[in-house]
Design an enzyme around this catalytic site. Structure first.
Site, PDB file in Angstrom:
ATOM      1  N   GLU A 382       0.740  -1.153  -0.309  1.00 12.75           N
ATOM      2  CA  GLU A 382       0.164   0.174  -0.099  1.00 12.75           C
ATOM      3  C   GLU A 382       1.187   1.382   0.257  1.00 12.75           C
ATOM      4  OE1 GLU A 382      -2.772   0.303   2.984  1.00 12.75           O
ATOM      5  OE2 GLU A 382      -2.223   2.631   3.223  1.00 12.75           O
ATOM      6  N   CYS A 448      -7.396   4.280   8.995  1.00 12.21           N
ATOM      7  CA  CYS A 448      -8.597   3.528   8.179  1.00 12.21           C
ATOM      8  C   CYS A 448      -9.378   3.869   9.308  1.00 12.21           C
ATOM      9  CB  CYS A 448      -9.103   2.565   7.451  1.00 12.21           C
ATOM     10  SG  CYS A 448      -9.773   1.495   7.972  1.00 12.21           S
TER      11      CYS A 448
HETATM   12 FE1  F3S Z   1      -9.710  -0.691   3.644  1.00 15.82          FE
HETATM   13 FE2  F3S Z   1      -9.029  -0.591   6.084  1.00 15.82          FE
HETATM   14 FE3  F3S Z   1      -9.933  -2.852   5.213  1.00 15.82          FE
HETATM   15  S1  F3S Z   1      -8.187   0.371   4.562  1.00 15.82           S
HETATM   16  S2  F3S Z   1      -8.738  -2.819   2.740  1.00 15.82           S
HETATM   17  S3  F3S Z   1     -11.160  -0.939   5.147  1.00 15.82           S
HETATM   18  S4  F3S Z   1      -7.830  -1.611   6.425  1.00 15.82           S
END
Ligand code: F3S
Length: 538
Positions: A382, A448
């Protein structure tokens, strides 16, 4: 485990209609290897017995007194029991498997009339009590904990709000209705089911609750020693875990607490579902993911068997003749993305929306003249992809030493972003270090929400647990971070990939065993570990 009164282990699950009692009772019984006593099927077997002995449903209407006295006489000799054969529950009437005969309209009508009689209810209670003396059982109903098994070791009153129960029933009925409509479209047959009406279902549930709670014979009520479980906001797995933990407490075994956030996050779920759909669709040409779809060898291998390969280089993108290339949730650099779009393959992009947002920030802010700082792990896919969206200088900082050693002109503002799965506390620490060095930083905390919640929950469970299990691949950085977080508060934190036989060195003194899992850990692996922990002998 026998109780003091000679009863085997019994779990009584009572509650109002539509609370999911039978689903849960069945699942708990399967998990524990107990007999799930389907009391409804037993009442049907009794109805069949009455029919076979010459009773008629019509008499219940025309001469209720005669109906009741005949039933009272006959039911004394009814021999009804339950057995499991090839995972199927068999209802036995005098030793005969009557499963094929108890779902007819005639039996249903007789069951409805006869189950309202107190003589029948008393006889059934007697039979059910006898069953519980011989087997470990899970029974569900409305008077199990109060009347049938007052000495059950675990009693649960399972409920959910009326609206939630109505919603569940509505979805179930809608699924049945839609199935019938599709079948009708295929075969030209008529549709016998009515389209469900949510308001009507809700109203029916209210009326049923009222009737069940106020009826004279065995009214619905919570036993004084039952544990109230409100499943309104709980999944089936969470309700199961709650009940299994009540069993653990009774059996003096450690409770297992599994993080609600363990396993696939929404971004990974979306990526995996997309790949499986493509594999099923079997469109022309090869299907490849760019890099393994998730850090989980078992899933990658399963996909390989279904014809989904993995490519890792630009040369492989260029070489692919048609077919499909799937970009995984980690995302890729702008150059790579454009290269894939220009290839002969169709491109499906499953880059997580949270990662896409970082790409946008990085591109926009670097075009505005800022030096991009990505707080994340060197070499992580990423992070590598995100670097490729910068239009100017970009630096990855992973540690405090690197933040202290960072050297760039002070008159160039910095834009700091985070790898989505980075450790929240460490991110704040590195931002503070950069700021303390007089850099002009604008900070976008791009960790996130799913990661934030997973880490917070893991830390909380680990702080309560005697042993904390973190499940995930050795190559998954978000799992490694979970392990770090848990290790800080629980000395006995164990890393499991799920493929190995876990050796937890349990002594029997443990009260709580916590489980969490990284974002790429499939549910079945988490389940296997849970089962292993529950069955471990000390
Ligand atoms: Fe997206 Fe967070 Fe999963 S960035 S892929 S929801 S760990």
């Amino acid at each position: 485990m026998n109780s003091d009164n000679g009863q085997k282990f019994a779990i009584a699950i009572d509650g109002p209609a539509g609370a999911g009692k039978s689903t849960i009772a069945r699942a708990v019984a399967k998990e524990l290897g107990y007999i799930y006593v389907d009391t409804g099927a037993m009442y049907r077997a009794m109805a069949l017995y009455l029919l076979r002995n010459g009773m008629q449903y019509d008499t219940a209407q025309s001469d209720p007194a005669a109906f009741e006295s005949r039933a009272a006489l006959l039911c004394r000799d009814a021999d009804i029991s339950i057995r499991y054969q090839d995972n199927e529950q068999i209802v036995l009437l005098a030793g005969e498997n009557v499963n094929p005969y108890i779902r007819t309209g005639e039996v249903s009508a007789m069951a409805s009339a006869s189950s309202a009689l107190s003589c029948i209810r008393e006889r059934m209670v007697e039979i059910q009590k006898n069953l519980a003396l011989q087997e470990n059982v899970v029974m569900d109903g409305r008077d199990i904990g109060t009347v049938v098994l007052p000495n059950a070791q675990v009693k649960v009153f399972l409920t959910a709000g009326v609206k939630e129960r109505a919603r569940r029933r509505y979805l179930e009925d809608l699924e049945k209705y839609n199935r019938e409509v599709s079948k009708a479209q295929e075969t030209g047959a008529g549709v016998s089911l009515k389209k469900p009406d949510l308001e009507k279902i809700e109203e029916d549930i209210r009326i049923r609750d009222e009737r069940d709670m106020n009826r004279q014979n065995s009214p619905l009520r919570q036993a004084d020693d039952a544990v109230l479980v409100d499943s309104s906001d709980m999944s089936v797995d969470q309700v199961m875990e709650t009940i299994l933990n009540l069993v653990c407490v009774k059996k003096k075994r450690p409770q297992v607490i599994t993080a609600k956030t363990a396993g696939f996050c929404f971004g990974v779920r979306n990526a995996i579902d997309t790949v499986y759909k493509q594999a099923e669709a079997k469109e022309n040409g090869p299907i490849n993911t760019f890099g393994p779809i998730i850090h989980n060898e078992i899933v990658v291998e399963d996909l390989r068997k279904k014809g989904v390969g993995v490519i890792n280089t630009v040369e492989e993108i260029d070489a692919q003749e048609g077919g499909t290339i799937i970009i995984r949730s980690h995302g890729v650099s702008k150059a790579l993305y454009e290269r894939a779009l220009g290839s002969r393959a169709r491109v499906i992009d499953t880059t997580c929306t949270f990662v896409k947002r970082i790409h946008e920030i990085v591109q926009r802010e670097s075009l505005a003249g800022k030096h991009i700082i990505i707080i994340g792990n060197h070499g992580h896919a990423e992070v590598e992809g995100t670097m490729g969206w910068a239009e100017g200088p970009v630096t990855v900082i992973e540690s405090k030493d690197e933040a202290l050693a960072f050297d760039a002109p002070k008159d160039v503002p910095l834009c700091v972003v985070a790898q989505t799965t980075f450790n929240e506390r460490k991110f704040q620490e590195l931002v503070a270090t950069l700021k303390s060095r007089d850099y002009n930083c604008s900070v976008e905390n791009t960790i996130c929400n799913a990661t934030h919640e997973r880490q917070t929950e893991a830390g909380k469970i680990a702080s309560l647990a005697d042993v904390m299990i973190v499940i995930g691949s050795r190559s998954s950085s978000n799992t490694a971070k979970l392990y770090d977080i848990c290790s800080e508060v629980c000395d006995r934190t164990v890393f499991l990939t799920g493929a190995e036989e876990p050796d937890l060195n349990l002594t029997g003194a443990e009260k709580i065993i916590g489980i969490t899992a990284g974002a790429s850990t499939p549910k079945n692996i988490i389940k296997e570990v849970q089962n292993h922990v529950r069955r471990t002998e000390f």
